[in-house]
Scaffold this motif. Structure first.
Motif, PDB file in Angstrom:
ATOM      1  N   ALA A  28       0.822  -1.217   0.000  1.00 27.95           N
ATOM      2  CA  ALA A  28       0.000   0.000   0.000  1.00 27.95           C
ATOM      3  C   ALA A  28       0.856   1.267   0.000  1.00 27.95           C
ATOM      4  CB  ALA A  28      -0.927   0.003   1.210  1.00 27.95           C
ATOM      5  N   ARG A  29       2.042   1.210   0.592  1.00 31.16           N
ATOM      6  CA  ARG A  29       2.915   2.391   0.621  1.00 31.16           C
ATOM      7  C   ARG A  29       3.378   2.764  -0.783  1.00 31.16           C
ATOM      8  NH1 ARG A  29       7.067  -0.041   4.754  1.00 31.16           N
ATOM      9  NH2 ARG A  29       6.568  -1.774   3.401  1.00 31.16           N
ATOM     10  N   ILE A  30       3.710   1.769  -1.575  1.00 28.18           N
ATOM     11  CA  ILE A  30       4.131   2.026  -2.953  1.00 28.18           C
ATOM     12  C   ILE A  30       2.934   2.506  -3.770  1.00 28.18           C
ATOM     13  CG2 ILE A  30       5.016   0.960  -5.061  1.00 28.18           C
ATOM     14  CD1 ILE A  30       6.722  -0.849  -3.260  1.00 28.18           C
ATOM     15  N   HIS A  31       1.796   1.901  -3.544  1.00 30.45           N
ATOM     16  CA  HIS A  31       0.566   2.307  -4.247  1.00 30.45           C
ATOM     17  C   HIS A  31       0.276   3.783  -3.982  1.00 30.45           C
ATOM     18  CE1 HIS A  31      -3.710   2.433  -5.318  1.00 30.45           C
ATOM     19  NE2 HIS A  31      -3.412   1.437  -6.124  1.00 30.45           N
ATOM     20  N   LYS A  32       0.456   4.233  -2.741  1.00 30.68           N
ATOM     21  CA  LYS A  32       0.238   5.651  -2.400  1.00 30.68           C
ATOM     22  C   LYS A  32       1.205   6.550  -3.155  1.00 30.68           C
ATOM     23  CE  LYS A  32      -1.674   5.702   2.274  1.00 30.68           C
ATOM     24  NZ  LYS A  32      -1.460   6.213   3.628  1.00 30.68           N
ATOM     25  N   ARG A  33       2.462   6.160  -3.184  1.00 29.37           N
ATOM     26  CA  ARG A  33       3.480   6.975  -3.852  1.00 29.37           C
ATOM     27  C   ARG A  33       3.188   7.122  -5.338  1.00 29.37           C
ATOM     28  NH1 ARG A  33       9.227   4.949  -1.250  1.00 29.37           N
ATOM     29  NH2 ARG A  33       8.673   5.351   0.921  1.00 29.37           N
ATOM     30  N   THR A  69      15.133  12.422  -8.453  1.00 27.88           N
ATOM     31  CA  THR A  69      16.543  12.076  -8.283  1.00 27.88           C
ATOM     32  C   THR A  69      16.855  10.621  -8.597  1.00 27.88           C
ATOM     33  OG1 THR A  69      16.243  11.654  -5.913  1.00 27.88           O
ATOM     34  CG2 THR A  69      16.962  13.858  -6.549  1.00 27.88           C
ATOM     35  N   GLY A  70      15.899   9.711  -8.289  1.00 29.54           N
ATOM     36  CA  GLY A  70      16.199   8.299  -8.456  1.00 29.54           C
ATOM     37  C   GLY A  70      15.283   7.539  -9.383  1.00 29.54           C
ATOM     38  N   GLY A  71      14.255   8.198  -9.892  1.00 32.31           N
ATOM     39  CA  GLY A  71      13.336   7.542 -10.813  1.00 32.31           C
ATOM     40  C   GLY A  71      12.324   6.654 -10.112  1.00 32.31           C
ATOM     41  N   ILE A  72      11.620   5.884 -10.913  1.00 33.54           N
ATOM     42  CA  ILE A  72      10.552   5.031 -10.403  1.00 33.54           C
ATOM     43  C   ILE A  72      11.097   3.963  -9.465  1.00 33.54           C
ATOM     44  CG2 ILE A  72       8.743   3.381 -11.053  1.00 33.54           C
ATOM     45  CD1 ILE A  72       8.505   4.915 -13.705  1.00 33.54           C
ATOM     46  N   ASP A  73      12.242   3.385  -9.802  1.00 30.25           N
ATOM     47  CA  ASP A  73      12.810   2.321  -8.960  1.00 30.25           C
ATOM     48  C   ASP A  73      13.106   2.830  -7.561  1.00 30.25           C
ATOM     49  OD1 ASP A  73      12.674   0.511 -11.044  1.00 30.25           O
ATOM     50  OD2 ASP A  73      14.716   0.939 -11.728  1.00 30.25           O
ATOM     51  N   SER A  74      13.623   4.027  -7.469  1.00 31.11           N
ATOM     52  CA  SER A  74      13.921   4.617  -6.168  1.00 31.11           C
ATOM     53  C   SER A  74      12.644   4.864  -5.377  1.00 31.11           C
ATOM     54  CB  SER A  74      14.692   5.928  -6.363  1.00 31.11           C
ATOM     55  OG  SER A  74      15.002   6.503  -5.132  1.00 31.11           O
ATOM     56  N   LEU A  75      11.616   5.306  -6.060  1.00 27.04           N
ATOM     57  CA  LEU A  75      10.335   5.576  -5.415  1.00 27.04           C
ATOM     58  C   LEU A  75       9.689   4.282  -4.906  1.00 27.04           C
ATOM     59  CD1 LEU A  75       8.464   8.050  -4.920  1.00 27.04           C
ATOM     60  CD2 LEU A  75       7.221   7.337  -6.947  1.00 27.04           C
TER      61      LEU A  75
END
Length: 85
Positions: A28-33, A69-75
């Motif tokens: 859910a944390r990634i879904h929010k981001r 700064t880091g793109g989708i992977d970083s997010l």
């Protein structure tokens, strides 16, 4: 990944990749981001996105900065840096 004056904009291919990842990710944390980025791209203000996700506006701004700064992977990485217990 361009950002114009006060308006957050995603390139079409990046937006489609984010939409696909949002459907696939279970956390859910990634879904929010990812949702935050998509809503900002639609023109929602940071404060409204934060309210919808029940986080503070600073958190949304931090996610945007992390994305730039880091793109989708970083997010999508959840590197917990708190107290290990």
């Amino acid at each position: 990944m361009e950002q114009t004056t006060g308006q957050f904009k995603l390139e079409t291919l990046v937006r489609k990749k984010i939409e696909k990842l949002r459907r696939e990710k279970k956390d859910a944390r990634i879904h929010k981001r990812l949702s935050a980025l998509l809503w900002l791209n639609k023109g929602y203000p940071v404060e409204e996105v934060a309210d919808l996700l029940d986080v503070c506006p600073r958190t949304v701004k931090n996610w945007v900065a992390l994305f730039h700064t880091g793109g989708i992977d970083s997010l999508c990485s959840l590197d917990y840096q708190g107290d290990p217990g």
